[in-house]
Design a protein around this motif. Sequence first.
Motif, PDB file in Angstrom:
ATOM      1  N   PRO A  50      74.900  25.130  23.798  1.00 29.13           N
ATOM      2  CA  PRO A  50      73.752  25.207  25.155  1.00 29.13           C
ATOM      3  C   PRO A  50      72.612  24.159  24.726  1.00 29.13           C
ATOM      4  O   PRO A  50      72.469  24.136  23.631  1.00 29.13           O
ATOM      5  CB  PRO A  50      73.434  26.624  25.152  1.00 29.13           C
ATOM      6  CG  PRO A  50      74.465  27.471  24.656  1.00 29.13           C
ATOM      7  CD  PRO A  50      75.042  26.728  23.538  1.00 29.13           C
ATOM      8  N   SER A  51      72.140  23.662  25.721  1.00 28.58           N
ATOM      9  CA  SER A  51      71.332  22.478  25.595  1.00 28.58           C
ATOM     10  C   SER A  51      69.880  23.032  25.074  1.00 28.58           C
ATOM     11  O   SER A  51      69.203  22.280  24.428  1.00 28.58           O
ATOM     12  CB  SER A  51      70.944  21.745  27.045  1.00 28.58           C
ATOM     13  OG  SER A  51      70.364  22.907  27.898  1.00 28.58           O
ATOM     14  N   ARG A  52      69.702  24.431  25.154  1.00 28.25           N
ATOM     15  CA  ARG A  52      68.438  24.930  24.777  1.00 28.25           C
ATOM     16  C   ARG A  52      68.447  24.863  23.074  1.00 28.25           C
ATOM     17  O   ARG A  52      67.321  24.834  22.398  1.00 28.25           O
ATOM     18  CB  ARG A  52      68.319  26.365  25.108  1.00 28.25           C
ATOM     19  CG  ARG A  52      69.218  27.325  24.464  1.00 28.25           C
ATOM     20  CD  ARG A  52      69.206  28.882  25.064  1.00 28.25           C
ATOM     21  NE  ARG A  52      70.172  29.575  24.577  1.00 28.25           N
ATOM     22  CZ  ARG A  52      71.437  29.846  25.175  1.00 28.25           C
ATOM     23  NH1 ARG A  52      71.620  29.209  26.148  1.00 28.25           N
ATOM     24  NH2 ARG A  52      71.971  30.794  24.730  1.00 28.25           N
ATOM     25  N   THR A  53      69.737  24.631  22.449  1.00 29.75           N
ATOM     26  CA  THR A  53      69.882  24.553  20.951  1.00 29.75           C
ATOM     27  C   THR A  53      69.643  23.244  20.642  1.00 29.75           C
ATOM     28  O   THR A  53      69.428  22.857  19.440  1.00 29.75           O
ATOM     29  CB  THR A  53      71.244  25.259  20.382  1.00 29.75           C
ATOM     30  OG1 THR A  53      72.192  24.184  20.907  1.00 29.75           O
ATOM     31  CG2 THR A  53      71.431  26.553  21.090  1.00 29.75           C
ATOM     32  N   ALA A  54      69.651  22.192  21.519  1.00 33.89           N
ATOM     33  CA  ALA A  54      69.458  20.906  21.281  1.00 33.89           C
ATOM     34  C   ALA A  54      67.974  20.534  20.836  1.00 33.89           C
ATOM     35  O   ALA A  54      67.179  21.061  21.204  1.00 33.89           O
ATOM     36  CB  ALA A  54      69.985  19.934  22.152  1.00 33.89           C
ATOM     37  N   ARG A  55      67.697  19.528  20.103  1.00 37.74           N
ATOM     38  CA  ARG A  55      66.508  18.803  19.580  1.00 37.74           C
ATOM     39  C   ARG A  55      66.358  17.457  19.718  1.00 37.74           C
ATOM     40  O   ARG A  55      67.759  16.808  19.450  1.00 37.74           O
ATOM     41  CB  ARG A  55      65.944  19.110  18.329  1.00 37.74           C
ATOM     42  CG  ARG A  55      65.819  20.893  17.994  1.00 37.74           C
ATOM     43  CD  ARG A  55      64.783  21.500  18.997  1.00 37.74           C
ATOM     44  NE  ARG A  55      64.720  22.961  18.866  1.00 37.74           N
ATOM     45  CZ  ARG A  55      65.441  23.985  19.331  1.00 37.74           C
ATOM     46  NH1 ARG A  55      66.294  23.250  20.163  1.00 37.74           N
ATOM     47  NH2 ARG A  55      65.120  25.011  19.172  1.00 37.74           N
ATOM     48  N   THR A  56      65.149  16.685  20.022  1.00 37.42           N
ATOM     49  CA  THR A  56      65.203  15.176  20.266  1.00 37.42           C
ATOM     50  C   THR A  56      64.570  14.715  19.261  1.00 37.42           C
ATOM     51  O   THR A  56      62.946  15.199  19.402  1.00 37.42           O
ATOM     52  CB  THR A  56      64.951  14.894  21.710  1.00 37.42           C
ATOM     53  OG1 THR A  56      66.065  15.368  22.477  1.00 37.42           O
ATOM     54  CG2 THR A  56      64.853  13.443  21.840  1.00 37.42           C
ATOM     55  N   VAL A  57      64.698  13.643  18.522  1.00 33.48           N
ATOM     56  CA  VAL A  57      63.925  13.250  17.656  1.00 33.48           C
ATOM     57  C   VAL A  57      63.365  11.734  18.308  1.00 33.48           C
ATOM     58  O   VAL A  57      63.921  10.984  18.697  1.00 33.48           O
ATOM     59  CB  VAL A  57      64.284  12.929  16.131  1.00 33.48           C
ATOM     60  CG1 VAL A  57      63.228  11.901  15.165  1.00 33.48           C
ATOM     61  CG2 VAL A  57      64.749  14.234  15.557  1.00 33.48           C
ATOM     62  N   HIS A  58      62.134  11.649  18.668  1.00 32.71           N
ATOM     63  CA  HIS A  58      61.282  10.617  19.244  1.00 32.71           C
ATOM     64  C   HIS A  58      60.772   9.640  18.281  1.00 32.71           C
ATOM     65  O   HIS A  58      60.621   9.817  17.091  1.00 32.71           O
ATOM     66  CB  HIS A  58      60.350  10.871  20.232  1.00 32.71           C
ATOM     67  CG  HIS A  58      60.672  12.120  21.331  1.00 32.71           C
ATOM     68  ND1 HIS A  58      60.983  11.459  22.458  1.00 32.71           N
ATOM     69  CD2 HIS A  58      60.886  13.195  21.398  1.00 32.71           C
ATOM     70  CE1 HIS A  58      61.251  12.614  23.204  1.00 32.71           C
ATOM     71  NE2 HIS A  58      61.329  13.658  22.633  1.00 32.71           N
ATOM     72  N   THR A  64      61.234  17.352  19.796  1.00 32.34           N
ATOM     73  CA  THR A  64      61.081  18.328  21.143  1.00 32.34           C
ATOM     74  C   THR A  64      62.232  19.090  21.035  1.00 32.34           C
ATOM     75  O   THR A  64      63.377  18.628  20.819  1.00 32.34           O
ATOM     76  CB  THR A  64      60.625  17.336  22.324  1.00 32.34           C
ATOM     77  OG1 THR A  64      61.769  16.563  22.615  1.00 32.34           O
ATOM     78  CG2 THR A  64      59.416  16.685  21.864  1.00 32.34           C
ATOM     79  N   ASP A  65      62.115  20.151  22.134  1.00 35.89           N
ATOM     80  CA  ASP A  65      63.077  21.047  22.485  1.00 35.89           C
ATOM     81  C   ASP A  65      64.053  20.114  23.438  1.00 35.89           C
ATOM     82  O   ASP A  65      63.458  19.591  24.511  1.00 35.89           O
ATOM     83  CB  ASP A  65      62.642  22.460  22.834  1.00 35.89           C
ATOM     84  CG  ASP A  65      62.046  23.221  21.973  1.00 35.89           C
ATOM     85  OD1 ASP A  65      62.129  22.843  20.455  1.00 35.89           O
ATOM     86  OD2 ASP A  65      61.481  24.225  22.158  1.00 35.89           O
ATOM     87  N   GLY A  66      65.349  20.744  23.240  1.00 32.33           N
ATOM     88  CA  GLY A  66      66.209  20.383  24.283  1.00 32.33           C
ATOM     89  C   GLY A  66      66.683  18.780  24.500  1.00 32.33           C
ATOM     90  O   GLY A  66      66.279  17.949  23.721  1.00 32.33           O
ATOM     91  N   PRO A  67      67.537  18.459  25.371  1.00 36.25           N
ATOM     92  CA  PRO A  67      68.027  17.132  25.221  1.00 36.25           C
ATOM     93  C   PRO A  67      66.769  16.107  25.914  1.00 36.25           C
ATOM     94  O   PRO A  67      65.962  16.888  26.441  1.00 36.25           O
ATOM     95  CB  PRO A  67      69.349  17.043  26.244  1.00 36.25           C
ATOM     96  CG  PRO A  67      69.076  18.342  26.910  1.00 36.25           C
ATOM     97  CD  PRO A  67      68.289  19.319  25.923  1.00 36.25           C
ATOM     98  N   PHE A  68      66.750  15.027  25.653  1.00 35.74           N
ATOM     99  CA  PHE A  68      65.910  13.819  26.058  1.00 35.74           C
ATOM    100  C   PHE A  68      65.751  13.953  27.372  1.00 35.74           C
ATOM    101  O   PHE A  68      64.683  13.768  28.022  1.00 35.74           O
ATOM    102  CB  PHE A  68      66.150  12.597  25.463  1.00 35.74           C
ATOM    103  CG  PHE A  68      65.171  11.518  25.647  1.00 35.74           C
ATOM    104  CD1 PHE A  68      63.886  11.643  25.558  1.00 35.74           C
ATOM    105  CD2 PHE A  68      65.382  10.379  26.275  1.00 35.74           C
ATOM    106  CE1 PHE A  68      62.759  10.809  25.615  1.00 35.74           C
ATOM    107  CE2 PHE A  68      64.661   9.434  26.734  1.00 35.74           C
ATOM    108  CZ  PHE A  68      63.368   9.591  26.200  1.00 35.74           C
TER     109      PHE A  68
END
Length: 111
Positions: A50-58, A64-68
């Motif tokens: 699920p998308s809630r398990t994703a993280r985005t590195v900026h 940050t939490d979730g998809p970008f």
Amino acid sequence: MPNFAVLIYEKETPGGVADIPPDVMEANLAAGEKIAAMGVRVVHEHGMQPSRTARTVHKGGMVTDGPFLESKEVIAGFFVVDAADLDQALAVAKLLPIMDGAVEVWPLMGP
């Protein structure tokens, strides 16, 4: 044969895979045989958590939490296939049952 990424986008459901209607799940399971019958080889495939398990590195390393991207659809899964050409890869994409999303086909850069 060239490689293509096949990205499956769907509206995320609260129950995840459990919310997929039986006819859609059956069509997904049957797609493998149809793809092989076309002479296409699935190199790699994965479903996504699920998308809630994703993280985005900026840029700069902030996480940050979730998809970008904010979207009503999320990447539900992906394949990498060896296909003769883009038309054959698109034919594979058309075999995949979509409830409320889309399938993207991307030619991949060679080694």
